[in-house]
Write a protein that holds these residues in place. Structure first.
Motif, short mmCIF file in Angstrom:
data_model
loop_
_atom_site.label_atom_id
_atom_site.label_comp_id
_atom_site.label_asym_id
_atom_site.label_seq_id
_atom_site.Cartn_x
_atom_site.Cartn_y
_atom_site.Cartn_z
N ASP A 1 0.82 -1.22 0.00
CA ASP A 1 0.00 0.00 0.00
C ASP A 1 0.86 1.27 0.00
N ILE A 2 2.03 1.19 -0.58
CA ILE A 2 2.94 2.33 -0.56
C ILE A 2 2.37 3.48 -1.39
N ASP A 3 2.54 4.72 -0.91
CA ASP A 3 1.97 5.86 -1.62
C ASP A 3 3.02 6.94 -1.92
N LYS A 4 4.29 6.63 -1.63
CA LYS A 4 5.37 7.58 -1.92
C LYS A 4 6.43 6.88 -2.75
N PRO A 5 7.03 7.58 -3.70
CA PRO A 5 8.06 6.94 -4.54
C PRO A 5 9.28 6.58 -3.70
N ARG A 6 9.81 5.39 -3.93
CA ARG A 6 10.98 4.91 -3.18
C ARG A 6 12.03 4.37 -4.14
N PRO A 7 12.75 5.24 -4.80
CA PRO A 7 13.81 4.77 -5.71
C PRO A 7 14.88 3.96 -5.00
N ASP A 8 15.12 4.24 -3.71
CA ASP A 8 16.13 3.49 -2.97
C ASP A 8 15.73 2.01 -2.88
N MET A 9 14.44 1.76 -2.65
CA MET A 9 13.97 0.38 -2.59
C MET A 9 14.04 -0.29 -3.96
N LEU A 10 13.66 0.46 -4.99
CA LEU A 10 13.69 -0.11 -6.34
C LEU A 10 15.11 -0.50 -6.74
N LYS A 11 16.09 0.31 -6.35
CA LYS A 11 17.49 -0.03 -6.62
C LYS A 11 17.88 -1.35 -5.97
N LEU A 12 17.42 -1.57 -4.75
CA LEU A 12 17.73 -2.81 -4.04
C LEU A 12 17.08 -4.01 -4.72
N THR B 1 9.66 -9.25 -9.11
CA THR B 1 8.78 -8.63 -10.10
C THR B 1 7.50 -8.10 -9.46
N ALA B 2 7.03 -8.79 -8.41
CA ALA B 2 5.87 -8.29 -7.68
C ALA B 2 6.22 -7.00 -6.94
N CYS B 3 7.43 -6.93 -6.40
CA CYS B 3 7.88 -5.71 -5.72
C CYS B 3 8.00 -4.55 -6.72
N VAL B 4 8.49 -4.85 -7.91
CA VAL B 4 8.61 -3.81 -8.94
C VAL B 4 7.24 -3.21 -9.25
N LEU C 1 6.18 -0.87 -6.51
CA LEU C 1 6.99 0.35 -6.42
C LEU C 1 6.84 1.28 -7.61
N THR C 2 6.21 0.80 -8.68
CA THR C 2 6.08 1.63 -9.90
C THR C 2 4.63 1.82 -10.33
N THR C 3 3.69 1.31 -9.56
CA THR C 3 2.30 1.40 -9.96
C THR C 3 1.77 2.83 -9.88
N GLN C 4 0.76 3.11 -10.66
CA GLN C 4 0.10 4.42 -10.72
C GLN C 4 1.12 5.53 -10.99
N ASP C 5 1.19 6.53 -10.13
CA ASP C 5 2.08 7.68 -10.40
C ASP C 5 3.46 7.54 -9.77
N LEU C 6 3.73 6.42 -9.10
CA LEU C 6 5.01 6.27 -8.42
C LEU C 6 6.18 6.26 -9.39
N ALA C 7 5.97 5.71 -10.59
CA ALA C 7 7.06 5.59 -11.56
C ALA C 7 7.57 6.95 -12.02
N VAL C 8 6.69 7.93 -12.08
CA VAL C 8 7.05 9.25 -12.62
C VAL C 8 8.17 9.90 -11.81
N ALA C 9 8.23 9.61 -10.52
CA ALA C 9 9.23 10.23 -9.66
C ALA C 9 10.55 9.45 -9.64
N MET C 10 10.61 8.33 -10.33
CA MET C 10 11.83 7.52 -10.34
C MET C 10 12.82 8.05 -11.38
N PRO C 11 14.12 7.91 -11.14
CA PRO C 11 15.11 8.27 -12.16
C PRO C 11 14.90 7.44 -13.42
#
Length: 741
Positions: free
Chosen positions: A366-377, A396-399, A402-412
């Motif tokens: 239920d994450i609602d904030k972008p977490r590029p640090d987690m995606l890197k891991l 792949t489920a974690c990806v 971490l990228t669903t809805q608008d979360l991906a837009v804030a990722m590098p």
């Protein structure tokens, strides 16, 4: 000033990296070849030693380091190596000896080198250089065959790890290291760090020979370890200089009885006196299930200088004492910090990465904030375990989380690009695992990722298409078609043509459109399928030419074109000379099934029916109209139902008295075709849509072509006969009713 220096340093590093990348791309042009085929730099400036190290590293990470290219470091006065990185690179023993051993190496990473390079080859090669015997300080041989027999004796002279007497750090994890070789290693006078995880060692007594120098010992998952808890604890108690001890275990792979002695040793260590391992500041016991929270509490209280404690998969990481020590880092599952610490520390350990990813998935549901640090891991976990289904299933489920809805837009962008590349790798590597494929598809189904992130669009399209071959779930099908429709719009002309040759995808998309059309449903799946077909058929002559052996596909493609041609605002998109000439050739080909020729004629009739919208050569239009009329007159009525219509309204413009005879003839023939097959249904539709009136006008018009008049009369007779039959039947029913009364 310090900021300026840092900035300039970063700029210099970036420029240096770009230069080295260019050298890697230009090696063929910069080099000549020796007699053995290896490369030799034709000319080179004297590079700083660090730059030479970075060049070798760049070649290795780009995957171009091998027996041929490593030759540039052989007998080259301009390139002096201190740190050699050949991890996972196919370098043979001979190439290693010639190119790398003559250098004054301080560090060598030859982990997981394929092709037969052994630990014995490396040790004997390095020992042949007297300088390396004392200069080499760090050696990583993870995953190699040690080749004990070659190590011990070489021409009567003893050659072993102990000959590299400058070694301070040695990694022999995942090797066939034996007790005898370990004894040789432990005679090294300066050995400080030793990793023998997942090796064949059964006794650790040899560690006592280097107890005064050893600072770090990693003995994760020693499956053949055969020592009692008391004996193990005695050995540990003698290692007075040890600061880091890793005695963790793979809780997935080891049986209950195999782990008991190790767990008992850990229990005694946790409950024992601080005089045992008095210098210890870091302890990893992850995977040890039989320890208790009370034992952990006792250990932490007694060790005030502790900076790290590994407790993943022990069930004790939620112990309250841990949160009160701010400087203590912990791997576990109690909170986000512990899980992320596990993903950072256990990059090379599949058992712990998969465990940590499971907990990360729960944390990010239920994450609602972008977490590029987690995606890197997560990305690192996938990259380091390319063959692990267990890792990819959870990663792949974690990806997706971490990228669903608008979360991906804030990722590098670079991070997302690398992540999508791993998703495609997963789809390609595990094609038969439905959940992995589903996870990847859901993560890919993002407008931002598909539109703005660079990755191999063609590979992605082919992989999603292959997924469609065996899946019919409506929700996932909609996502797959949506992804395909966006991806094909991003492909080059050549890639689109290549993809369009795939018979299956054309069948699948056309079947979806047909299914939705028959049901009268216009939903997002149909729209996406039409969009994909629109882009795939952009080079329509090429696509159609590839389907001569697939008449059913040709018929459906032409049926789609026929539908598009009915829409006035879309007709301009079909005004391509090559396309129309190819459709004309299909119309004239008597060897093709009549259904293909029928739809070819319908497309041409629609496009030539509006002279004001015609943008091509007038001679082409005249030729099409002439051939259209001539071809239709050779057609025979079909017995089977080939096409059905929900309305005759698109035919009304074609039946106007001023239309050319070819256009009129196709429309009348089409109406005749369906009326014969289902007269009761279509006769009422003709009246409703005003087609009957138009046919009567054509049949009576003095300037109408005789063929058109004849065909119109035929349709009207069929309708009249049906209506007469209905009147007679109704009359009989009325008579029968009176008689019965």
């Amino acid at each position: 000033n310090s900021c300026k220096v840092g900035y300039l340093s970063a700029v210099n590093d970036a420029l240096g990296d770009l230069c080295l990348a260019q050298v890697c791309r230009s090696l063929d042009a910069l080099c000549s070849r020796r007699a053995d085929g290896s490369m030799c730099l034709s000319w080179a400036p004297i590079l700083p030693q660090e730059m030479a190290d970075h060049l070798l590293l760049k070649m290795a990470t780009k995957g171009i380091l091998n027996d041929t290219t490593v030759g540039i470091f052989q007998n080259c006065k301009e390139l002096h190596l201190h740190r050699a990185f050949i991890r996972c690179c196919p370098v043979s023993a001979e190439a290693f000896r010639l190119a790398l051993c003559p250098h004054r190496l301080q560090e060598l990473d030859a982990s997981w080198v394929p092709g037969g390079l052994t630990g014995a080859n490396i040790v004997s090669g390095l020992a042949s250089n007297p300088v390396c015997r004392s200069s080499l300080q760090r050696l990583y041989l993870t995953g190699l065959h040690v080749d004990r027999e070659s190590l011990v004796e070489d021409g009567g002279t003893r050659v072993g790890f102990s000959s590299l007497h400058g070694l301070r750090m040695l990694n022999l994890a995942h090797t066939d290291l034996t007790d005898a070789v370990l004894e040789d290693i432990c005679t090294l006078p300066q050995l400080e760090s030793l990793d023998i995880s997942c090796s064949a060692v059964s006794k650790l007594t040899a560690l006592l020979d280097c107890k005064n120098t050893l600072r770090s010992v990693i003995i994760h998952r020693l499956q053949q370890l055969d020592m009692s808890p008391d004996r193990l604890l005695f050995v540990f108690s003698q290692l007075h200089a040890i600061r880091h001890l890793d005695f963790s275990e793979d809780h997935f792979a080891v049986g209950d009885s195999d782990r008991r002695d190790g767990d008992e040793t850990v229990r005694q260590l946790l409950n024992g006196s601080p005089q045992v391992l008095p210098s210890l500041v870091s302890l990893d016991i992850s995977g040890r299930r039989r320890i208790t929270g009370a034992a952990v509490r006792s250990f932490v209280v007694a060790r005030g200088g502790l900076v790290f404690l590994g407790l993943l998969a022990t069930g004790t990481s939620s112990c309250d004492i841990l949160s009160s020590h701010k400087n203590l880092k912990v791997t576990g599952e109690a909170n986000e910090n512990q899980v992320c610490e596990a993903l950072r520390r256990y990059r090379d350990r599949e058992c712990f990465i998969r465990e940590a990813l499971v907990h990360l998935y729960n944390l990010t549901t239920d994450i609602d904030k972008p977490r590029p640090d987690m995606l890197k891991l997560v990305l690192s976990g996938m990259q380091n375990h390319p063959t692990s289904l267990h890792v990819y299933l959870v990663a792949t489920a974690c990806v997706f989380n971490l990228t669903t809805q608008d979360l991906a837009v804030a990722m590098p962008v670079s991070l997302l690009s690398s992540t999508v590349t791993q998703l495609l790798y997963a789809m390609k590597t595990f094609p038969n695992h439905q959940q992995v494929q589903k996870n990847c598809l859901m993560a890919l189904c993002s407008d931002y990722i598909l539109q703005d992130i660079p990755f191999d669009k063609y590979l992605a399209a082919t992989l999603v298409i292959n997924w469609l071959r065996s899946h019919e779930d409506p929700t996932l099908q909609r996502m797959a078609v949506a992804v395909i429709s966006i991806l094909v719009a991003k492909l080059s002309t050549e890639e689109t043509a290549q993809l369009g040759k795939d018979v299956f995808i054309m069948k699948q998309l056309l079947a979806i459109v047909q299914q939705k059309a028959m049901a009268g449903v216009v939903d997002s799946t149909m729209k996406f399928a039409l969009s994909a077909l629109w882009n795939l058929t952009d080079e329509m002559p090429t696509v159609l030419e590839s389907y001569y052996t697939e008449p059913s596909i040709q018929r459906k493609v032409l049926g789609l074109l026929n539908n598009i041609a009915e829409v006035e605002v879309l007709q301009a998109n079909l005004m391509e000379e090559d396309l129309l000439e190819h459709i004309l050739s299909l119309l004239q080909d008597s060897q093709l099934e009549q259904g293909v020729r029928y739809f070819a004629g319908g497309t041409l009739a629609q496009l030539t029916s509006r002279p004001e919208a015609w943008t091509l050569d007038d001679e082409l239009r005249s030729s099409i109209l002439k051939q259209l009329h001539a071809s239709i007159m050779t057609w025979t009525q079909l017995e089977r139902e080939m096409v059905s219509y929900r309305s005759f309204r698109p035919f009304r413009p074609l039946l106007q008295t001023w239309q050319p005879s070819g256009v009129q003839l196709w429309a009348v023939w089409a109406i005749h075709l369906v009326c014969i097959q289902n007269t009761s249904h279509y006769s009422s539709m003709m009246e409703k849509d005003g087609v009957t009136e138009l046919l009567r006008a054509l049949a009576a018009h003095p300037d109408a072509h005789s063929d058109v008049k004849g065909q119109s009369d035929s349709v009207l007779r069929v309708v009249e006969q049906h209506q007469t039959g209905r009147r007679k039947t109704a009359h009989r029913h009325k008579v029968y009713s009176k008689l019965a009364y």
